[in-house]
Design an enzyme around this catalytic site. Structure first.
Site, PDB file in Angstrom:
ATOM      1  N   ASN A  10     -25.343   2.304 -36.976  1.00  0.00           N
ATOM      2  CA  ASN A  10     -26.734   2.211 -37.444  1.00  0.00           C
ATOM      3  C   ASN A  10     -26.954   2.736 -38.857  1.00  0.00           C
ATOM      4  O   ASN A  10     -28.048   2.621 -39.396  1.00  0.00           O
ATOM      5  CB  ASN A  10     -27.707   2.896 -36.464  1.00  0.00           C
ATOM      6  N   ARG A  13     -34.348   2.297 -41.649  1.00  0.00           N
ATOM      7  CA  ARG A  13     -34.245   2.884 -40.316  1.00  0.00           C
ATOM      8  C   ARG A  13     -34.997   4.220 -40.262  1.00  0.00           C
ATOM      9  O   ARG A  13     -34.586   5.189 -40.916  1.00  0.00           O
ATOM     10  CB  ARG A  13     -32.770   3.120 -40.000  1.00  0.00           C
ATOM     11  N   ASN A  24     -20.143  10.787 -41.331  1.00  0.00           N
ATOM     12  CA  ASN A  24     -21.375  10.790 -40.553  1.00  0.00           C
ATOM     13  C   ASN A  24     -21.137   9.812 -39.417  1.00  0.00           C
ATOM     14  O   ASN A  24     -21.162   8.595 -39.624  1.00  0.00           O
ATOM     15  CB  ASN A  24     -22.585  10.381 -41.389  1.00  0.00           C
ATOM     16  N   ALA A  51     -24.577   8.481 -33.863  1.00  0.00           N
ATOM     17  CA  ALA A  51     -24.717   8.955 -32.481  1.00  0.00           C
ATOM     18  C   ALA A  51     -23.375   9.238 -31.815  1.00  0.00           C
ATOM     19  O   ALA A  51     -23.315   9.988 -30.830  1.00  0.00           O
ATOM     20  CB  ALA A  51     -25.516   7.941 -31.665  1.00  0.00           C
ATOM     21  N   HIS A  59     -22.288  12.822 -31.007  1.00  0.00           N
ATOM     22  CA  HIS A  59     -22.697  13.569 -29.813  1.00  0.00           C
ATOM     23  C   HIS A  59     -21.931  13.162 -28.559  1.00  0.00           C
ATOM     24  O   HIS A  59     -22.100  13.783 -27.512  1.00  0.00           O
ATOM     25  CB  HIS A  59     -24.205  13.367 -29.584  1.00  0.00           C
ATOM     26  N   GLU A  89     -18.266  17.142 -41.793  1.00  0.00           N
ATOM     27  CA  GLU A  89     -19.271  16.336 -41.097  1.00  0.00           C
ATOM     28  C   GLU A  89     -20.588  16.429 -41.861  1.00  0.00           C
ATOM     29  O   GLU A  89     -20.942  17.503 -42.360  1.00  0.00           O
ATOM     30  CB  GLU A  89     -19.419  16.959 -39.706  1.00  0.00           C
ATOM     31  N   LEU A  95     -27.856  13.391 -42.127  1.00  0.00           N
ATOM     32  CA  LEU A  95     -29.072  13.380 -42.938  1.00  0.00           C
ATOM     33  C   LEU A  95     -30.126  14.309 -42.338  1.00  0.00           C
ATOM     34  O   LEU A  95     -30.790  15.071 -43.057  1.00  0.00           O
ATOM     35  CB  LEU A  95     -29.623  11.947 -43.013  1.00  0.00           C
ATOM     36  N   SER A  96     -30.294  14.219 -41.035  1.00  0.00           N
ATOM     37  CA  SER A  96     -31.299  15.031 -40.354  1.00  0.00           C
ATOM     38  C   SER A  96     -30.667  16.333 -39.865  1.00  0.00           C
ATOM     39  O   SER A  96     -29.440  16.446 -39.770  1.00  0.00           O
ATOM     40  CB  SER A  96     -31.881  14.253 -39.169  1.00  0.00           C
ATOM     41  N   ARG A 121     -33.536  18.800 -33.532  1.00  0.00           N
ATOM     42  CA  ARG A 121     -33.973  17.545 -32.907  1.00  0.00           C
ATOM     43  C   ARG A 121     -33.841  17.631 -31.382  1.00  0.00           C
ATOM     44  O   ARG A 121     -33.796  18.714 -30.815  1.00  0.00           O
ATOM     45  CB  ARG A 121     -33.188  16.376 -33.516  1.00  0.00           C
TER      46      ARG A 121
HETATM   47  C1  DQA Z   1     -27.429  11.272 -37.770  1.00  0.00           C
HETATM   48  C2  DQA Z   1     -27.991  12.048 -36.576  1.00  0.00           C
HETATM   49  C3  DQA Z   1     -27.572  11.410 -35.272  1.00  0.00           C
HETATM   50  O1  DQA Z   1     -28.124  12.120 -34.171  1.00  0.00           O
HETATM   51  C4  DQA Z   1     -28.068   9.981 -35.204  1.00  0.00           C
HETATM   52  O2  DQA Z   1     -27.612   9.367 -34.013  1.00  0.00           O
HETATM   53  C5  DQA Z   1     -27.686   9.187 -36.396  1.00  0.00           C
HETATM   54  C6  DQA Z   1     -27.814   9.810 -37.713  1.00  0.00           C
HETATM   55  C7  DQA Z   1     -27.948  11.842 -39.109  1.00  0.00           C
HETATM   56  O3  DQA Z   1     -27.368  11.495 -40.145  1.00  0.00           O
HETATM   57  O4  DQA Z   1     -28.929  12.591 -39.129  1.00  0.00           O
HETATM   58  O5  DQA Z   1     -27.338   8.023 -36.301  1.00  0.00           O
HETATM   59  O6  DQA Z   1     -26.007  11.397 -37.780  1.00  0.00           O
END
Ligand code: DQA
Length: 146
Positions: free
Chosen positions: A10, A17, A73, A76, A79, A97, A100-101, A106
């Site tokens: 993604n 997104r 990165n 998902a 996890h 690693e 972005l968030s 979260r």
């Molecule tokens: C992410 C955080 C993940 O939880 C999420 O599934 C992503 C983006 C981030 O860059 O913040 O796809 O890796």
């Protein structure tokens, strides 16, 4: 020194997104900014993005002996993917690693990283700029190793 930038599922949709969470920078924007930093650091970047776990693992196998380290990165798969961590361990490619968030702020299911225990370190919550910090940190750590 070659450095791999590995992007998981993604992340090809960055820019559109969930911009409130992931910002407006596209993956190409991030790679362009990293290219400037790479030039400054005197390293060469390779990049691969896939929405498929197996393809990410195959990329790491292909990069064995070709890259000195990876900024990842894993989206998902961060996890869920013991297989991706095993691929880093099996190839012995050092990695940092990046997210972005701030995954720790979260939903509970995002607060654990399967990769973190094998990583040199993690940058999260600093948006697109975090990629630059991750690259600088990785190259610094690799150079300190000699
Ligand atoms: C992410 C955080 C993940 O939880 C999420 O599934 C992503 C983006 C981030 O860059 O913040 O796809 O890796």
């Amino acid at each position: 020194m070659n450095i791999g930038i590995l992007s998981g599922p993604n992340l090809n949709l960055l820019g559109t997104r969930e911009p409130a969470i992931y910002g407006r920078a596209t993956l190409d924007d991030i790679l362009a900014a990293l290219g400037v930093v790479a030039d400054e650091l005197g390293v060469t970047l390779r990049h691969a993005q896939s929405n498929s776990e197996g393809a990410l693992i195959d990329t790491l196998h292909a990069w064995r002996g070709e890259v000195a380290g990876v900024v990842v990165n894993a989206g998902a798969y961060t996890h869920t993917s013991l297989a991706l961590r095993d691929a880093f361990s099996a190839t012995a490619i050092p990695f940092v690693e990046v997210h972005l968030s701030n995954i720790h702020a979260r939903e509970p299911e995002r607060r654990h990283s399967m990769l973190a225990s094998a990583s040199l370190g993690m940058v999260c919550g600093l948006g697109a700029a975090g990629y630059e910090y991750a690259l600088r940190g990785l190259v610094g750590a690799l150079r300190a190793r000699g």
